[in-house]
Design a protein around this motif. Structure first.
Motif, PDB file in Angstrom:
ATOM      1  N   LEU A 118      49.948  33.542  31.048  1.00  0.00           N
ATOM      2  CA  LEU A 118      50.136  34.891  30.540  1.00  0.00           C
ATOM      3  C   LEU A 118      51.549  35.011  29.995  1.00  0.00           C
ATOM      4  O   LEU A 118      52.523  34.766  30.708  1.00  0.00           O
ATOM      5  CB  LEU A 118      49.897  35.916  31.646  1.00  0.00           C
ATOM      6  N   ASN A 119      51.636  35.347  28.699  1.00  0.00           N
ATOM      7  CA  ASN A 119      52.944  35.424  28.029  1.00  0.00           C
ATOM      8  C   ASN A 119      53.721  34.130  28.166  1.00  0.00           C
ATOM      9  O   ASN A 119      54.943  34.147  28.393  1.00  0.00           O
ATOM     10  CB  ASN A 119      53.773  36.592  28.562  1.00  0.00           C
ATOM     11  N   GLY A 120      53.028  33.008  28.072  1.00  0.00           N
ATOM     12  CA  GLY A 120      53.692  31.723  28.108  1.00  0.00           C
ATOM     13  C   GLY A 120      54.070  31.243  29.487  1.00  0.00           C
ATOM     14  O   GLY A 120      54.701  30.195  29.633  1.00  0.00           O
ATOM     15  N   LYS A 121      53.673  31.965  30.540  1.00  0.00           N
ATOM     16  CA  LYS A 121      54.042  31.615  31.917  1.00  0.00           C
ATOM     17  C   LYS A 121      52.788  31.427  32.756  1.00  0.00           C
ATOM     18  O   LYS A 121      51.925  32.307  32.804  1.00  0.00           O
ATOM     19  CB  LYS A 121      54.918  32.721  32.523  1.00  0.00           C
ATOM     20  N   ASP A 122      52.682  30.264  33.405  1.00  0.00           N
ATOM     21  CA  ASP A 122      51.566  30.042  34.320  1.00  0.00           C
ATOM     22  C   ASP A 122      51.637  31.043  35.455  1.00  0.00           C
ATOM     23  O   ASP A 122      52.677  31.173  36.125  1.00  0.00           O
ATOM     24  CB  ASP A 122      51.602  28.619  34.871  1.00  0.00           C
ATOM     25  N   THR A 123      50.520  31.755  35.692  1.00  0.00           N
ATOM     26  CA  THR A 123      50.529  32.902  36.601  1.00  0.00           C
ATOM     27  C   THR A 123      49.373  32.805  37.586  1.00  0.00           C
ATOM     28  O   THR A 123      48.237  32.532  37.190  1.00  0.00           O
ATOM     29  CB  THR A 123      50.396  34.219  35.805  1.00  0.00           C
ATOM     30  N   PHE A 124      49.673  33.039  38.848  1.00  0.00           N
ATOM     31  CA  PHE A 124      48.621  33.124  39.853  1.00  0.00           C
ATOM     32  C   PHE A 124      47.962  34.495  39.704  1.00  0.00           C
ATOM     33  O   PHE A 124      48.622  35.525  39.812  1.00  0.00           O
ATOM     34  CB  PHE A 124      49.189  32.963  41.260  1.00  0.00           C
ATOM     35  N   LEU A 125      46.659  34.498  39.450  1.00  0.00           N
ATOM     36  CA  LEU A 125      45.940  35.755  39.269  1.00  0.00           C
ATOM     37  C   LEU A 125      45.492  36.266  40.634  1.00  0.00           C
ATOM     38  O   LEU A 125      44.675  35.633  41.315  1.00  0.00           O
ATOM     39  CB  LEU A 125      44.743  35.543  38.352  1.00  0.00           C
ATOM     40  N   TYR A 126      46.046  37.402  41.038  1.00  0.00           N
ATOM     41  CA  TYR A 126      45.761  38.008  42.337  1.00  0.00           C
ATOM     42  C   TYR A 126      45.105  39.351  42.044  1.00  0.00           C
ATOM     43  O   TYR A 126      45.773  40.332  41.728  1.00  0.00           O
ATOM     44  CB  TYR A 126      47.055  38.175  43.123  1.00  0.00           C
ATOM     45  N   SER A 127      43.776  39.368  42.145  1.00  0.00           N
ATOM     46  CA  SER A 127      42.987  40.449  41.577  1.00  0.00           C
ATOM     47  C   SER A 127      42.061  41.061  42.624  1.00  0.00           C
ATOM     48  O   SER A 127      41.736  40.440  43.636  1.00  0.00           O
ATOM     49  CB  SER A 127      42.162  39.888  40.410  1.00  0.00           C
ATOM     50  N   GLY A 128      41.620  42.265  42.348  1.00  0.00           N
ATOM     51  CA  GLY A 128      40.655  42.929  43.210  1.00  0.00           C
ATOM     52  C   GLY A 128      39.544  43.553  42.399  1.00  0.00           C
ATOM     53  O   GLY A 128      39.762  44.078  41.298  1.00  0.00           O
ATOM     54  N   GLU A 129      38.313  43.488  42.917  1.00  0.00           N
ATOM     55  CA  GLU A 129      37.147  44.052  42.249  1.00  0.00           C
ATOM     56  C   GLU A 129      37.033  45.541  42.585  1.00  0.00           C
ATOM     57  O   GLU A 129      36.965  45.931  43.764  1.00  0.00           O
ATOM     58  CB  GLU A 129      35.879  43.318  42.689  1.00  0.00           C
ATOM     59  N   VAL A 130      37.038  46.364  41.540  1.00  0.00           N
ATOM     60  CA  VAL A 130      36.903  47.814  41.678  1.00  0.00           C
ATOM     61  C   VAL A 130      35.850  48.268  40.685  1.00  0.00           C
ATOM     62  O   VAL A 130      36.049  48.150  39.468  1.00  0.00           O
ATOM     63  CB  VAL A 130      38.243  48.538  41.396  1.00  0.00           C
ATOM     64  N   HIS A 131      34.726  48.771  41.161  1.00  0.00           N
ATOM     65  CA  HIS A 131      33.638  49.182  40.283  1.00  0.00           C
ATOM     66  C   HIS A 131      33.792  50.660  39.951  1.00  0.00           C
ATOM     67  O   HIS A 131      33.413  51.540  40.737  1.00  0.00           O
ATOM     68  CB  HIS A 131      32.286  48.922  40.940  1.00  0.00           C
ATOM     69  N   TYR A 132      34.338  50.917  38.779  1.00  0.00           N
ATOM     70  CA  TYR A 132      34.602  52.288  38.324  1.00  0.00           C
ATOM     71  C   TYR A 132      33.338  53.137  38.342  1.00  0.00           C
ATOM     72  O   TYR A 132      33.383  54.350  38.596  1.00  0.00           O
ATOM     73  CB  TYR A 132      35.187  52.248  36.900  1.00  0.00           C
ATOM     74  N   PHE A 133      32.180  52.517  38.063  1.00  0.00           N
ATOM     75  CA  PHE A 133      30.920  53.262  37.975  1.00  0.00           C
ATOM     76  C   PHE A 133      30.387  53.638  39.347  1.00  0.00           C
ATOM     77  O   PHE A 133      29.436  54.414  39.447  1.00  0.00           O
ATOM     78  CB  PHE A 133      29.874  52.467  37.182  1.00  0.00           C
ATOM     79  N   ARG A 134      30.994  53.097  40.407  1.00  0.00           N
ATOM     80  CA  ARG A 134      30.573  53.414  41.776  1.00  0.00           C
ATOM     81  C   ARG A 134      31.590  54.280  42.507  1.00  0.00           C
ATOM     82  O   ARG A 134      31.443  54.517  43.711  1.00  0.00           O
ATOM     83  CB  ARG A 134      30.367  52.103  42.554  1.00  0.00           C
ATOM     84  N   ILE A 135      32.624  54.714  41.821  1.00  0.00           N
ATOM     85  CA  ILE A 135      33.708  55.462  42.449  1.00  0.00           C
ATOM     86  C   ILE A 135      33.938  56.740  41.657  1.00  0.00           C
ATOM     87  O   ILE A 135      34.071  56.687  40.421  1.00  0.00           O
ATOM     88  CB  ILE A 135      35.006  54.625  42.476  1.00  0.00           C
TER      89      ILE A 135
END
Length: 809
Positions: free
Chosen positions: A20-37
């Motif tokens: 990302l932007n030329g830098k190797d990045t650890f992707l630390y993500s969370g699943e959030v279902h907008y259609f269920r909230i």
């Protein structure tokens, strides 16, 4: 909120990670279902992600939710506030979270329609998938080869991409950085052990046969029957009791791998035509009741996809349910299968990493999940998406399991923080300090273990959810049931023991690895039954003759995949078997009277050294030189059910002379390490439900003698990522610490570390300093330390929280 970016984000694939932007990045993500909230809670959920240290949010985007009538779309909330996916992405931009979107066509996600609009199959019944009797699988199951389905799906994907992805794929923040291509392709065929017999799919089947066998007579000869047309070859669905039936099932399995590859290409082409530039991935499932035995099978669905779409990444599910020593090795094997599919490049990304449970009452606990997450990271993950980070409430009638979606999440559907949240937050903070090291770190392995994908092509023969098997190995003349063999001997035998012994190894796909790549390993272990294609047999023979060391068991192939005689490996290696013995008891060195699940094969020791015998003295294991290399062949296998089995595996594969990255003198503890640029991370984990103690040693990433960490006692179901040779300032190095490095800084006033260990566990640091150290403080209280030459050691009590270590040089 996070610091705002000013430059457009570019998302690309690098050697080990997402760049990302030329830098190797650890992707630390969370699943959030907008259609269920409820929309009023969206910001609170995104703020919880940011506070947990996450840098991304992921969500499914159900086609049926947004194109509820043919040609009528809502992505702005015009008809329902929770349809405003554009607003959700805009909110993610406000919180500086990267976005991964997963618009199908299938989303599944326990939605009643799997994400497929009801109008599609109602208006166009020819799009329905059907069984061999012509009956629909259900209203939500479509024929992926059907041109009407593909046309309508392409229209949806292009519309969504044009509105939501293309305008947001290079934003300064809130940028869409990845898209998923459908979801768990092939899972319905696998779960139901049935193919699609719709008109469009049968036509695709016949087209496949025609492409593979342009001369109909060749196909007739293969199937040993008269054929007047390709339509004479109906898809198999009966019991498999003859070799002709087996070959026909093999063709049916191969066809589906071609079908899935073509389906992925269709979606990729649609997205690229719409202007999508971000990396694409498809997700692989296969965990069943907390085990990943079937993950490799699901992975083989994509062997053709990997060949024709090498830029598509493979996300993976990790759903261990209950973490224990019994499934300790499962996550690593799943990682390795996905890594091989990707050609060992790009981020290894868990798109669905268990955080919560689909079933109320099946509760995962924070400590065991934190242990599993760390184990996955040390074994290769450079991206992870907590599934589900947020609980949801289903729109009325749209949830297969009732009104609520998932329990025991990091946050509930109102974004109130739950017991697992602090654990995720702690790991997030650790990754903020150590993520750059992790995405560039290597886990050296001198042992390769052969992975043979054709052994896993059985989904239409052996249903995973009961119904009984269609495969009859005995009537086919096979000595071993391929499913029992791969599960007991391979997965829960050799691979489990390698993990138990903390032996670093790589799975090596025997059908795609070059001879040069195989030769890079000090040793190659291959489990084989009677069937192996000629090309792979020849490659293994060339490996040995060229100087490789091969360990082969429990059989040597005698047929190719069409049941034609094929004894290349037997001939090239000069190995001859003499039938089965009468005893299943194995004697090897000091190991005596060890039972094997089946009667071993007696092996000729002519020109070879006998290294294993049965109770009658028959030779059942040999070692011999072949060309420039050597081979060990054993006419037996064991699984892991008694105390002596690990020692037998160790003797068979010669574990003692394999280099390890980390060593512990108690196999009840799991250890592994990764290294980059003279620094390292050492994982130590206790998967048992009682405390375990062991003495640790790790390879020195700067060369020289291994680093001795001494004794460590880990509480039950806990793990740590320990720093190794971390540079602190000029002339000062943290050789190791028995706590996780959460933060470090150095200035003219000294060095400041933040370490986090486990409550009640002894803390210890070792420093190497070119200059004298004046004092060391822990949470502002001075502690004693010892110095010998340049090495300084200090002990302190850990409280399970972040503790500040001040060092004045």
């Amino acid at each position: 909120m996070s610091k705002r970016l000013s430059q457009p984000v570019t998302s690309k694939v690098s050697t080990h990670a997402l760049r990302l932007n030329g830098k190797d990045t650890f992707l630390y993500s969370g699943e959030v279902h907008y259609f269920r909230i409820p929309r009023r809670y969206w910001e609170k959920h995104l703020q919880a992600l940011v506070d947990a240290g996450c840098n991304a949010v992921s969500t499914y985007v159900p086609w049926s939710w947004h194109e509820f009538e043919e040609g009528t779309y809502d992505v702005t909330g015009r008809t329902h506030p929770e349809r405003d996916i554009l607003g959700f992405i805009e909110l993610a931009r406000k919180y500086n979270l990267y976005v991964t979107v997963k618009p199908g066509p299938y989303v599944m996600a326990e939605t009643t329609d799997q994400g497929i609009p009801l109008w599609l199959t109602q208006n166009y019944p020819e799009t329905l998938a059907r069984n061999e009797l012509g009956q629909p699988w259900g209203t939500a199951f479509v024929a992926i080869a059907n041109p009407i389905f593909r046309d309508r799906a392409s229209r949806w994907l292009k519309y969504f991409s044009g509105r939501a992805v293309v305008p947001n794929q290079a934003q300064p923040q809130g940028s869409v950085i990845m898209m998923q291509v459908c979801n768990e392709i092939g899972i319905f065929q696998w779960l139901g052990a049935q193919g699609d017999h719709s008109t469009s799919n049968i036509q695709a089947w016949q087209d496949y046969l025609r492409s593979q066998y342009p001369n109909l007579a060749d196909l007739a000869q293969l199937l040993d029957r008269e054929l007047k047309d390709y339509s004479d070859v109906a898809p198999p669905h009966e019991n498999c009791e003859t070799r002709r039936q087996f070959v026909q099932y093999r063709l049916w399995h191969d066809f589906h791998r071609q079908l899935y590859a073509g389906y992925v290409k269709f979606i990729v082409d649609a997205l690229r035509e719409a202007g999508v530039q971000v990396p694409l991935f498809t997700n692989i499932g296969g965990w069943v009741y907390g085990r990943a035995h079937e993950f490799a099978l699901n992975g083989t669905f994509h062997r053709e996809t990997a060949r024709i779409q090498p830029d598509v990444l493979f996300g993976l599910d990790h759903i261990p349910e209950i973490v224990s020593p019994n499934n300790l090795h499962d996550g690593f094997i799943a990682n390795q299968v996905a890594r091989e599919l990707q050609g060992r490049k790009g981020p290894l990304y868990s798109a669905e990493l268990q955080c919560g449970s689909r079933e109320h009452g099946v509760q995962p606990y924070p400590d065991e999940l934190g242990l599993f997450y760390r184990h996955c990271i040390i074994h290769g993950l450079t991206g992870m998406n907590f599934y589900m980070f947020s609980q949801g409430r289903n729109p009325k009638g749209r949830g297969t399991d009732g009104p609520m979606f998932y329990w025991y999440n990091a946050v509930d559907y109102k974004a109130e923080r739950q017991p697992s949240y602090p654990m995720i937050q702690t790991l997030g903070r650790w990754l903020q300090q150590n993520g750059d090291l992790i995405v560039n770190a290597e886990r050296p392995a001198s042992l390769g273990v052969g992975f043979y994908p054709y052994l896993y092509e059985t989904e239409f023969l052996v249903p995973i959810l009961g119904k009984g098997t269609k495969l009859n190995p005995a009537k086919l003349g096979l000595s071993l049931d391929p499913v029992a063999f791969r599960d007991r001997a391979y997965f829960d035998g050799v691979l489990r023991i390698l993990m138990k012994k903390s032996i670093p190894y790589d799975l090596a796909d025997l059908t795609t690895r070059t001879l040069g790549e195989l030769k890079a390993y000090q040793r190659l272990v291959v489990l084989s039954n009677e069937m192996m294609d000629a090309q792979t047999q020849q490659r293994l023979a060339d490996f040995v003759r060229g100087g490789g060391e091969l360990i082969l068991f429990p059989m040597i192939p005698s047929y190719d995949l069409n049941f034609a005689p094929c004894r290349i490996l037997e001939k090239e290696l000069g190995i001859k078997t003499l039938g089965q013995g009468k005893s299943n008891r194995i004697y090897m060195g000091e190991l005596k009277d060890i039972p094997s699940p089946s009667l071993p094969l007696i092996v000729s020791d002519r020109g070879a050294k006998a290294i294993a015998r049965d109770v009658d003295g028959n030779v059942i294991g040999i070692e011999k030189k072949v060309g420039k290399g050597s081979v060990r062949f054993f006419g037996f296998y064991v699984n892991y059910s008694i105390e002596e089995h690990p020692d037998l595996w160790s003797a068979m594969m010669k574990f003692d002379d394999l280099e390890r990255n980390a060593v512990v003198d108690n196999d009840a503890l799991s250890v592994e390490a990764r290294f980059a640029d003279g620094e390292g991370v050492l994982f130590v984990g206790n998967f048992h439900r009682m405390p375990m103690t062991g003495n640790l040693r790790v390879k020195n990433p700067r060369g020289g003698a291994p680093i001795e960490l001494g004794s460590i006692e880990l509480p039950s179901q806990n793990g740590l990522m320990l720093p190794i040779q971390a540079s602190l300032s000029k002339g000062v190095t943290l050789v190791y610490a028995l706590g996780e490095l959460m933060e470090k800084m150095a200035d003219t006033n000294g060095i400041r570390l933040v370490l986090r260990g486990l409550k009640g566990m002894a803390g210890r640091i070792e420093l190497k300093s070119d200059k004298p150290i004046r004092f060391i403080k822990v949470d502002e209280s001075p502690i004693a330390f010892d110095r010998k030459d340049k090495i300084v050691t200090a002990a302190y009590e850990q409280n399970g929280q972040n503790q500040t270590i001040e060092i004045l040089v």
